[in-house]
Design a protein around this motif. Structure first.
Motif, PDB file in Angstrom:
ATOM      1  N   ASP A 160       0.810  -1.203   0.000  1.00 27.64           N
ATOM      2  CA  ASP A 160       0.000   0.000   0.000  1.00 27.64           C
ATOM      3  C   ASP A 160       0.848   1.259   0.000  1.00 27.64           C
ATOM      4  N   TYR A 161       2.038   1.180  -0.531  1.00 28.38           N
ATOM      5  CA  TYR A 161       2.840   2.398  -0.604  1.00 28.38           C
ATOM      6  C   TYR A 161       2.796   2.968  -2.019  1.00 28.38           C
ATOM      7  N   MET A 162       3.148   4.221  -2.104  1.00 32.88           N
ATOM      8  CA  MET A 162       3.193   4.859  -3.415  1.00 32.88           C
ATOM      9  C   MET A 162       4.420   4.360  -4.152  1.00 32.88           C
ATOM     10  N   PHE A 163       4.222   3.889  -5.338  1.00 35.87           N
ATOM     11  CA  PHE A 163       5.388   3.396  -6.054  1.00 35.87           C
ATOM     12  C   PHE A 163       5.560   4.171  -7.347  1.00 35.87           C
ATOM     13  N   ARG A 164       6.624   3.863  -7.987  1.00 34.99           N
ATOM     14  CA  ARG A 164       7.072   4.645  -9.131  1.00 34.99           C
ATOM     15  C   ARG A 164       5.973   4.841 -10.182  1.00 34.99           C
ATOM     16  N   GLY A 165       5.787   6.069 -10.556  1.00 31.40           N
ATOM     17  CA  GLY A 165       4.912   6.363 -11.682  1.00 31.40           C
ATOM     18  C   GLY A 165       3.453   6.011 -11.481  1.00 31.40           C
ATOM     19  N   ALA A 166       3.030   5.960 -10.254  1.00 36.06           N
ATOM     20  CA  ALA A 166       1.678   5.468 -10.001  1.00 36.06           C
ATOM     21  C   ALA A 166       0.583   6.493 -10.272  1.00 36.06           C
ATOM     22  N   TYR A 167       0.936   7.676 -10.741  1.00 34.21           N
ATOM     23  CA  TYR A 167      -0.110   8.652 -11.020  1.00 34.21           C
ATOM     24  C   TYR A 167      -0.934   8.161 -12.200  1.00 34.21           C
ATOM     25  N   PRO A 168      -2.202   8.034 -12.010  1.00 33.08           N
ATOM     26  CA  PRO A 168      -3.011   7.408 -13.054  1.00 33.08           C
ATOM     27  C   PRO A 168      -3.387   8.369 -14.179  1.00 33.08           C
ATOM     28  N   THR A 169      -3.771   7.810 -15.306  1.00 28.13           N
ATOM     29  CA  THR A 169      -4.265   8.621 -16.411  1.00 28.13           C
ATOM     30  C   THR A 169      -5.693   9.036 -16.108  1.00 28.13           C
ATOM     31  N   GLN A 170      -6.224   9.920 -16.953  1.00 24.68           N
ATOM     32  CA  GLN A 170      -7.592  10.409 -16.740  1.00 24.68           C
ATOM     33  C   GLN A 170      -8.591   9.258 -16.671  1.00 24.68           C
ATOM     34  N   ASP A 171      -8.366   8.248 -17.503  1.00 19.46           N
ATOM     35  CA  ASP A 171      -9.326   7.136 -17.501  1.00 19.46           C
ATOM     36  C   ASP A 171      -8.937   6.018 -16.533  1.00 19.46           C
ATOM     37  N   GLY A 172      -7.975   6.292 -15.640  1.00 17.97           N
ATOM     38  CA  GLY A 172      -7.763   5.396 -14.512  1.00 17.97           C
ATOM     39  C   GLY A 172      -6.764   4.274 -14.705  1.00 17.97           C
ATOM     40  N   TYR A 173      -5.887   4.386 -15.708  1.00 12.40           N
ATOM     41  CA  TYR A 173      -4.856   3.366 -15.865  1.00 12.40           C
ATOM     42  C   TYR A 173      -3.531   3.862 -15.296  1.00 12.40           C
ATOM     43  N   ALA A 174      -2.672   2.945 -14.889  1.00 17.47           N
ATOM     44  CA  ALA A 174      -1.317   3.319 -14.501  1.00 17.47           C
ATOM     45  C   ALA A 174      -0.405   2.115 -14.684  1.00 17.47           C
ATOM     46  N   VAL A 175       0.841   2.418 -14.996  1.00 23.71           N
ATOM     47  CA  VAL A 175       1.844   1.359 -15.032  1.00 23.71           C
ATOM     48  C   VAL A 175       2.755   1.597 -13.836  1.00 23.71           C
ATOM     49  N   VAL A 176       2.890   0.597 -13.002  1.00 24.86           N
ATOM     50  CA  VAL A 176       3.645   0.783 -11.765  1.00 24.86           C
ATOM     51  C   VAL A 176       4.649  -0.347 -11.595  1.00 24.86           C
ATOM     52  N   LYS A 177       5.618  -0.100 -10.748  1.00 27.47           N
ATOM     53  CA  LYS A 177       6.640  -1.112 -10.527  1.00 27.47           C
ATOM     54  C   LYS A 177       6.745  -1.439  -9.044  1.00 27.47           C
ATOM     55  N   THR A 178       6.760  -2.699  -8.723  1.00 24.47           N
ATOM     56  CA  THR A 178       7.092  -3.114  -7.359  1.00 24.47           C
ATOM     57  C   THR A 178       8.173  -4.173  -7.481  1.00 24.47           C
ATOM     58  N   GLY A 179       9.292  -3.901  -6.892  1.00 19.92           N
ATOM     59  CA  GLY A 179      10.417  -4.836  -6.995  1.00 19.92           C
ATOM     60  C   GLY A 179      10.836  -5.010  -8.445  1.00 19.92           C
ATOM     61  N   GLU A 180      10.870  -6.233  -8.905  1.00 19.02           N
ATOM     62  CA  GLU A 180      11.301  -6.537 -10.269  1.00 19.02           C
ATOM     63  C   GLU A 180      10.132  -6.510 -11.253  1.00 19.02           C
ATOM     64  N   TYR A 181       8.935  -6.373 -10.725  1.00 18.46           N
ATOM     65  CA  TYR A 181       7.755  -6.578 -11.560  1.00 18.46           C
ATOM     66  C   TYR A 181       7.104  -5.262 -11.978  1.00 18.46           C
ATOM     67  N   TRP A 182       6.685  -5.260 -13.222  1.00 17.23           N
ATOM     68  CA  TRP A 182       5.901  -4.142 -13.727  1.00 17.23           C
ATOM     69  C   TRP A 182       4.451  -4.585 -13.826  1.00 17.23           C
ATOM     70  N   HIS A 183       3.563  -3.680 -13.474  1.00 17.81           N
ATOM     71  CA  HIS A 183       2.143  -4.040 -13.491  1.00 17.81           C
ATOM     72  C   HIS A 183       1.362  -2.973 -14.234  1.00 17.81           C
ATOM     73  N   LEU A 184       0.429  -3.419 -15.004  1.00 22.55           N
ATOM     74  CA  LEU A 184      -0.554  -2.498 -15.580  1.00 22.55           C
ATOM     75  C   LEU A 184      -1.775  -2.599 -14.682  1.00 22.55           C
ATOM     76  N   ILE A 185      -2.238  -1.477 -14.198  1.00 21.62           N
ATOM     77  CA  ILE A 185      -3.383  -1.538 -13.287  1.00 21.62           C
ATOM     78  C   ILE A 185      -4.487  -0.603 -13.758  1.00 21.62           C
ATOM     79  N   LYS A 186      -5.676  -0.924 -13.366  1.00 21.78           N
ATOM     80  CA  LYS A 186      -6.839  -0.078 -13.703  1.00 21.78           C
ATOM     81  C   LYS A 186      -7.569   0.230 -12.405  1.00 21.78           C
ATOM     82  N   PHE A 187      -7.755   1.509 -12.173  1.00 25.39           N
ATOM     83  CA  PHE A 187      -8.478   1.903 -10.962  1.00 25.39           C
ATOM     84  C   PHE A 187      -9.953   1.627 -11.119  1.00 25.39           C
ATOM     85  N   LYS A 188     -10.535   1.180 -10.003  1.00 22.98           N
ATOM     86  CA  LYS A 188     -11.974   0.875 -10.063  1.00 22.98           C
ATOM     87  C   LYS A 188     -12.773   2.121  -9.786  1.00 22.98           C
TER      88      LYS A 188
END
Lengths: 456, 245
Positions: free
Chosen positions: A428-456
């Protein structure tokens, strides 16, 4: 009950308790409770989000276009891949291993030699991307042009600058400094290499709009106006006369504002804030300024008429009680007053002379706030340090409440949570580049992994 | 100046005054210790003085409790106190009321002394599990504050009664006569158990129940209930003692 009430001491005790309760109620109502009536900023409400893709093996990842569902990922071995949201490769560019800035369709991509700019839509359509590689590139914020800078182009003279259109067509070149003005429809050029820009060129028709005898620098733009700082003698900078002018959007001078230490347009574009030097007809040397210059801060309207000024004080001294004018938004001047407890103070310029009220609140040094918006007398401020938000209510007294990352008070509205497919919290911490786009997507990194996420 | 006198005092009033006189020294001392907090702007006071002051205050409060609930009934002054013509009900209610008044005076003085150094608004926002009320309306917050204050008073009354009950049960019930050093543990146990049961807000928070105004109301009802039954039980203990005696 009667047994208790027969006792005079117990009756006195009950009376005292009622008195304490009433006093507490009064205190709550008048001192504390008004603090809870501030509206909470809800526009940034972000709740949990769902993970859509998780992949290791990328050194960088950037969300390029959410509508077209395109991600740009840099593989560790040194290739750039355009991916769709299911991680299928749409296009691969070899020989590049970094992503720089992006403005619109333009993206800066990097390799060991330097940077180049691609129009990603063209690249995806199969057009050539083998653009020239510069030492550095600068994209205009409107995404229409970019400047390429390289010391390799003209080695004996040092550097060279080129201004190019988004499609890579060269439209202008200059041996010395070229920089974008404002969003990028204009550039300023240093023609003679003395370190001072003298010309302003409109990029749409390459027309030279203004040529200054000596140097100039554009201070800032707000509304339809520019503030320009001009030098009359570029050869001897320490003794040159520096004056400021107000120019329209085509850089025609509207007013000569005169000599100031600094001058800028307020962010609402309706006022000019300046530091006026007392007893100098020209800007003294920095050393002289530090030692002895007296100044007053002034706030002027666009015609240069002084509306309000501070007391006379020493330059850059920050003695207790001295002030610094910071900005005007919606006619409200914000200034900082120095002292043991530095304070931000507010003055409504529209009410000058009507029994002026100055509001203030205490700030911690180093925590700067900028005004985001004013809605019905409620100011929404942004604490620049860690992007938290606060609200200041001008309409009553000066109430300030903050959302703070270290304090969970507004966390319920602002919480960032990272969850797996089953909505279980991962981190639950703020991670790199987590600021979402207007339509609620963000690409974030935790450790070695990159994740594409969509805000609900 | 002419001394103000309370005329037509009931037996209960007289008991309260007698017990208040017993502990006036201790209460005076702890109030003075609280005044020391006003010097907390000195760093040395903050680091060394405040813990020392709190420890001393606890010592004197325990001493006051001991005087009222133990020494005057079972200790060295018992012989004089027991000679007074007081019925058990007056004695129990009077003692509890006297200690409650003493504690109340100390609490009010402490709060007043600490106010300059505390961010009351911050404390109110962050404590007492009422985060859901933070951004609601002022009337609701005022009601919550008053109810929380009332519940604190009710709980403190219940605590005092439970402590008295523990002491009297221990002293009157031979079956409970455990070695001396465990007496304190027995009383502390009663204190902690009742404190835990009465701290409904924290319990509710722990099991995830959202804070509402009903929580302090429940707490008040529970505390009054505990006070009533513990008080009744204590009176019964002394009634039995009287019958035996």
């Amino acid at each position: 009950m009667r047994y208790f009430l027969e006792s005079k001491i117990i009756r006195l005790l009950i009376a005292a308790l009622i008195l304490i309760l009433v006093a507490c109620g009064v205190v709550t109502n008048f001192v504390i409770a008004d603090k809870v009536d501030n509206p909470v900023v809800t526009s940034h409400k972000i709740s949990k989000f769902a993970k859509m893709m998780t992949r290791p093996g990328y050194t960088d990842m950037r969300l390029i276009d959410t509508k077209a569902q395109i991600i740009l990922g840099v593989k560790a071995e040194g290739n750039i891949k355009f991916l769709d949201f299911e991680e299928n490769t749409i296009k691969e560019l070899e020989g590049f291993n970094g992503i720089g800035t992006q403005n619109g369709d333009l993206i800066e991509i990097k390799n060991k030699k330097g940077s180049t700019v691609i129009n990603y839509k063209d690249v995806l359509e199969g057009q050539a991307y083998d653009k020239k590689v510069y030492d550095k590139v600068q994209l205009s914020s409107n995404g229409k042009y970019y400047i390429g800078y390289s010391t390799l182009l003209n080695a004996p003279d040092g550097h060279d600058y080129e201004v190019l259109k988004a499609d890579g067509t060269k439209i202008l070149s200059n041996k010395n400094t070229v920089s974008f003005l404002g969003t990028g429809d204009f550039v300023s050029l240093d023609k003679d290499g003395d370190g001072l820009n003298e010309s302003i060129v409109r990029l749409s028709d390459l027309k030279t709009l203004k040529k200054f005898d000596a140097g100039f620098s554009v201070r800032n733009k707000a509304g339809d106006n520019w503030i320009i700082r001009c030098e009359t003698n570029s050869k001897n900078l320490s003794k040159s006369e520096t004056y400021y002018v107000l120019a329209d959007q085509n850089f025609s001078v509207k007013y000569d504002l005169g000599i100031f230490g600094t001058l800028k347009l307020s962010s609402d574009g309706n006022y000019i804030i300046g530091k006026k030097l007392i007893g100098y007809n020209s800007v003294p040397s920095t050393e002289e300024l530090e030692k002895s210059a007296k100044i007053v801060y002034v706030v002027m309207d666009l015609s240069g008429k002084t509306l309000y000024e501070s007391n006379e004080q020493r330059n850059n001294s920050w003695y207790s009680g001295e002030v610094e004018f910071l900005d005007v938004v919606n006619g409200i001047l914000r200034f900082e007053e120095y002292g043991n407890d530095n304070k931000y103070k507010y003055l409504n310029l529209k009410e000058l002379g009507k029994g002026t009220r100055v509001f203030s609140y205490k700030i911690d040094r180093g925590k700067a706030f900028s005004i985001l918006d004013i809605m019905d007398g409620i100011q929404v401020v942004n604490k620049e340090v860690d992007k938290s938000f606060g609200i200041v209510d001008f309409s009553t007294t000066m109430n300030l409440s903050f959302y703070d990352n270290s304090d969970n008070k507004w966390m319920e509205d602002f919480e960032w949570a990272f969850v797996d497919e089953n909505n279980e919290l991962i981190c639950d911490y703020m991670f790199r580049g987590a600021y979402p786009t207007q339509d609620g997507y963000a690409v974030v990194k935790t450790g070695e992994y990159w994740h594409l996420i969509k805000f609900k | 100046m002419k001394r103000v006198r309370l005329n037509n005092l009931t037996q209960l009033d007289k008991v309260i005054i007698t017990n208040l006189k017993m502990i006036e020294n201790e209460i005076g001392i702890v109030c003075c210790l609280s005044l020391c907090a006003l010097f907390s702007f000195l760093m040395i006071m903050l680091i060394v003085g405040i813990p020392f002051e709190v420890a001393l205050a606890i010592y004197f409060l325990i001493k006051a409790y001991k005087k009222v609930f133990y020494t005057s009934i079972y200790g060295e002054t018992a012989i004089f106190y027991n000679a007074l013509p007081i019925n058990p009900k007056d004695m129990v209610v009077g003692k509890i009321t006297a200690v409650f008044i003493g504690t109340l005076i100390y609490t009010v003085v402490s709060i007043l002394c600490f106010i300059p150094f505390l961010n009351i608004w911050q404390i109110i926002r962050e404590s007492l599990n009422w985060a859901p009320l933070n951004n609601s309306n002022a009337v609701l917050l005022t009601a919550a504050l008053s109810l929380e204050l009332l519940s604190l008073l009710a709980v403190s009354l219940a605590m005092i009664t439970v402590v008295f009950l523990c002491v009297s049960l221990y002293m009157e019930n031979k079956a409970l006569r455990i070695p001396y050093f465990r007496k304190g543990l027995f009383i502390a146990f009663g204190f902690i158990v009742s404190e835990t049961i009465l701290n409904i807000a924290t319990l509710a928070d722990a099991v995830g129940i959202k804070y509402g105004l009903y929580i302090p109301v429940l707490q008040i009802v529970a505390a009054i209930g505990v006070t009533y039954f513990a008080g009744k039980k204590t009176i019964a203990v002394f009634d039995n003692k009287g019958n035996r005696g």
